[in-house]
Design a protein around this motif. Structure first.
Motif, PDB file in Angstrom:
ATOM      1  N   THR A 100       0.819  -1.225   0.000  1.00  0.00           N
ATOM      2  CA  THR A 100       0.000   0.000   0.000  1.00  0.00           C
ATOM      3  C   THR A 100       0.852   1.274   0.000  1.00  0.00           C
ATOM      4  O   THR A 100       0.344   2.348   0.277  1.00  0.00           O
ATOM      5  CB  THR A 100      -0.912   0.036   1.247  1.00  0.00           C
ATOM      6  OG1 THR A 100      -0.082  -0.007   2.403  1.00  0.00           O
ATOM      7  CG2 THR A 100      -1.892  -1.111   1.291  1.00  0.00           C
ATOM      8  N   LYS A 101       2.140   1.133  -0.309  1.00  0.00           N
ATOM      9  CA  LYS A 101       2.996   2.326  -0.258  1.00  0.00           C
ATOM     10  C   LYS A 101       2.780   3.176  -1.511  1.00  0.00           C
ATOM     11  O   LYS A 101       2.726   2.631  -2.617  1.00  0.00           O
ATOM     12  CB  LYS A 101       4.471   1.920  -0.204  1.00  0.00           C
ATOM     13  CG  LYS A 101       4.865   1.221   1.078  1.00  0.00           C
ATOM     14  CD  LYS A 101       6.347   0.865   0.970  1.00  0.00           C
ATOM     15  CE  LYS A 101       6.731  -0.180   1.977  1.00  0.00           C
ATOM     16  NZ  LYS A 101       7.972  -0.866   1.597  1.00  0.00           N
ATOM     17  N   ILE A 102       2.695   4.480  -1.301  1.00  0.00           N
ATOM     18  CA  ILE A 102       2.599   5.371  -2.467  1.00  0.00           C
ATOM     19  C   ILE A 102       3.941   6.093  -2.582  1.00  0.00           C
ATOM     20  O   ILE A 102       4.272   6.949  -1.762  1.00  0.00           O
ATOM     21  CB  ILE A 102       1.406   6.331  -2.311  1.00  0.00           C
ATOM     22  CG1 ILE A 102       0.130   5.498  -2.348  1.00  0.00           C
ATOM     23  CG2 ILE A 102       1.406   7.387  -3.425  1.00  0.00           C
ATOM     24  CD1 ILE A 102      -1.118   6.211  -1.970  1.00  0.00           C
ATOM     25  N   ILE A 103       4.722   5.659  -3.563  1.00  0.00           N
ATOM     26  CA  ILE A 103       6.083   6.191  -3.734  1.00  0.00           C
ATOM     27  C   ILE A 103       6.317   6.495  -5.214  1.00  0.00           C
ATOM     28  O   ILE A 103       6.156   5.611  -6.059  1.00  0.00           O
ATOM     29  CB  ILE A 103       7.160   5.179  -3.256  1.00  0.00           C
ATOM     30  CG1 ILE A 103       6.949   4.811  -1.782  1.00  0.00           C
ATOM     31  CG2 ILE A 103       8.561   5.737  -3.465  1.00  0.00           C
ATOM     32  CD1 ILE A 103       7.870   3.702  -1.284  1.00  0.00           C
ATOM     33  N   PHE A 104       6.643   7.731  -5.499  1.00  0.00           N
ATOM     34  CA  PHE A 104       7.056   8.096  -6.864  1.00  0.00           C
ATOM     35  C   PHE A 104       8.411   8.772  -6.754  1.00  0.00           C
ATOM     36  O   PHE A 104       8.514   9.871  -6.200  1.00  0.00           O
ATOM     37  CB  PHE A 104       6.035   9.045  -7.510  1.00  0.00           C
ATOM     38  CG  PHE A 104       4.700   8.398  -7.773  1.00  0.00           C
ATOM     39  CD1 PHE A 104       4.515   7.574  -8.870  1.00  0.00           C
ATOM     40  CD2 PHE A 104       3.635   8.596  -6.908  1.00  0.00           C
ATOM     41  CE1 PHE A 104       3.289   6.965  -9.114  1.00  0.00           C
ATOM     42  CE2 PHE A 104       2.401   7.998  -7.132  1.00  0.00           C
ATOM     43  CZ  PHE A 104       2.239   7.182  -8.243  1.00  0.00           C
ATOM     44  N   GLN A 105       9.461   8.107  -7.258  1.00  0.00           N
ATOM     45  CA  GLN A 105      10.796   8.694  -7.222  1.00  0.00           C
ATOM     46  C   GLN A 105      11.248   8.987  -8.640  1.00  0.00           C
ATOM     47  O   GLN A 105      11.181   8.120  -9.510  1.00  0.00           O
ATOM     48  CB  GLN A 105      11.782   7.740  -6.546  1.00  0.00           C
ATOM     49  CG  GLN A 105      11.753   7.929  -5.036  1.00  0.00           C
ATOM     50  CD  GLN A 105      12.514   6.856  -4.268  1.00  0.00           C
ATOM     51  OE1 GLN A 105      12.746   5.772  -4.779  1.00  0.00           O
ATOM     52  NE2 GLN A 105      12.861   7.170  -3.047  1.00  0.00           N
TER      53      GLN A 105
END
Ligand code: SF4
Ligand code: SF4
Length: 299
Positions: A100-105
């Motif tokens: 459920t992690k929301i990560i945009f790198q």
């Protein structure tokens, strides 16, 4: 070792098992999904077999998708800064246990590549190049390791053109979350109900139990302006979830079945339909909201 492999190793830390899963998943994207599809197709014969529910939940907690409206997709493909929000609150957006992690790198990094589901389902050749990766980690891996699936770097503008093109052809936009890819999203795909393994898994597993779904609704429902409607039936033609139906000249809407994809809204020639954030459903994956939440954590 290639740079993208090192990046993937770093992402998973001490979970070498997840690194290995992630590595083989993308390296062998097509055979992996083709084998998975064979299991999914057999689900349609198992609607009577309730003991499979815990197994289904265990799998879907690790690999699932979130339906996106066009506007929420547009925000993802307009992002020009890193965004990270890791919180239990995300379970209100993607209601699953683990990923459920929301990560945009480095979200300006976007790659489009052949979709393994479409290849496995023998979709038309012009629809195959449709799987999008966002962010440095996945895009660099696809470019360095997945040449056989024809990855190519594209701009945010091109990504949105691809999304619009497929939405006109009844493809739902979905963000995929998977434990093996670090528990967060990174892949956004254009999914047709007939050629998407996750949409088929959702359809067949719901026959076993209404609680079993590989796909989370967007969080939106549809409102209707009867005065504008000319009863053309286009909205029902675009709905892949039997939520909007048209029979004997009458339109009917089943809010409980609606995944909030917005395709019916975009197809209506009269602007008679619109989406609204439904307080009784999940929360949308709306980056404005997530950015505000992430900022409040930092303060
Ligand atoms: S009714 Fe409209 S928004 Fe709901 S699932 Fe069908 S096409 Fe998507
Ligand atoms: S597409 Fe619009 S005008 Fe046509 S039936 Fe649906 S709501 Fe009415």
């Amino acid at each position: 070792m290639k740079e993208s492999t090192k990046l993937m190793l770093q992402k998973h830390g001490w979970r070498v098992d997840r690194f290995i899963h992630n590595y083989f998943y993308f390296r062998f994207y097509y055979p992996y999904v083709a084998i998975l599809r064979q299991f999914v197709l057999r689900l349609k014969y198992l609607s009577w077999f309730k003991p499979i529910i815990p197994l289904g939940k265990m799998i879907f907690n690790r690999y699932h998708a979130k339906v996106l409206s066009y506007e929420d997709t547009r925000k993802i493909f307009s992002l020009n800064e890193d965004l990270q929000y890791i919180s239990d609150e995300n379970k209100k957006i993607v209601p699953y246990k683990y990923a459920t992690k929301i990560i945009f790198q480095e979200p300006e990094n976007i790659v489009v590549m052949d979709c393994p589901c479409k290849k496995a389902c023998h979709a038309p050749a012009e629809d195959i190049s449709s799987c999008l990766a966002v962010g440095k980690s996945v895009t660099s891996f696809w470019l360095e390791h997945c040449q056989k699936y024809h990855p190519r770097k594209i701009s945010q503008k091109e990504a949105l053109e691809i999304i619009k093109h497929f939405r006109k052809k009844k493809h739902v936009t979905q963000a995929f979350f998977k434990v093996a890819t670090g528990g967060s999203t990174g892949v956004i795909c254009n999914c047709h109900p007939d050629t998407c393994v996750s949409l088929q898994a959702t359809k067949f597993s719901r026959r076993i139990s209404s609680e079993l779904s590989m796909t989370a609704q967007s969080g939106y429902s549809v409102i209707y302006d009867a005065d504008k409607c000319i009863h053309c039936g286009k909205c029902a033609e675009m709905c892949g979830f039997a939520a909007m139906v048209f029979e004997n000249g009458q339109r009917a809407y089943h809010r409980d079945l609606c995944m909030g994809c917005g395709l019916c809204v975009e197809s209506c020639p009269q602007d008679a339909l619109s989406l609204y954030a439904d307080p009784e459903k999940l929360k949308p994956l709306d980056l404005d909201h997530i950015r505000a939440k992430a900022a409040s954590l930092q303060n």
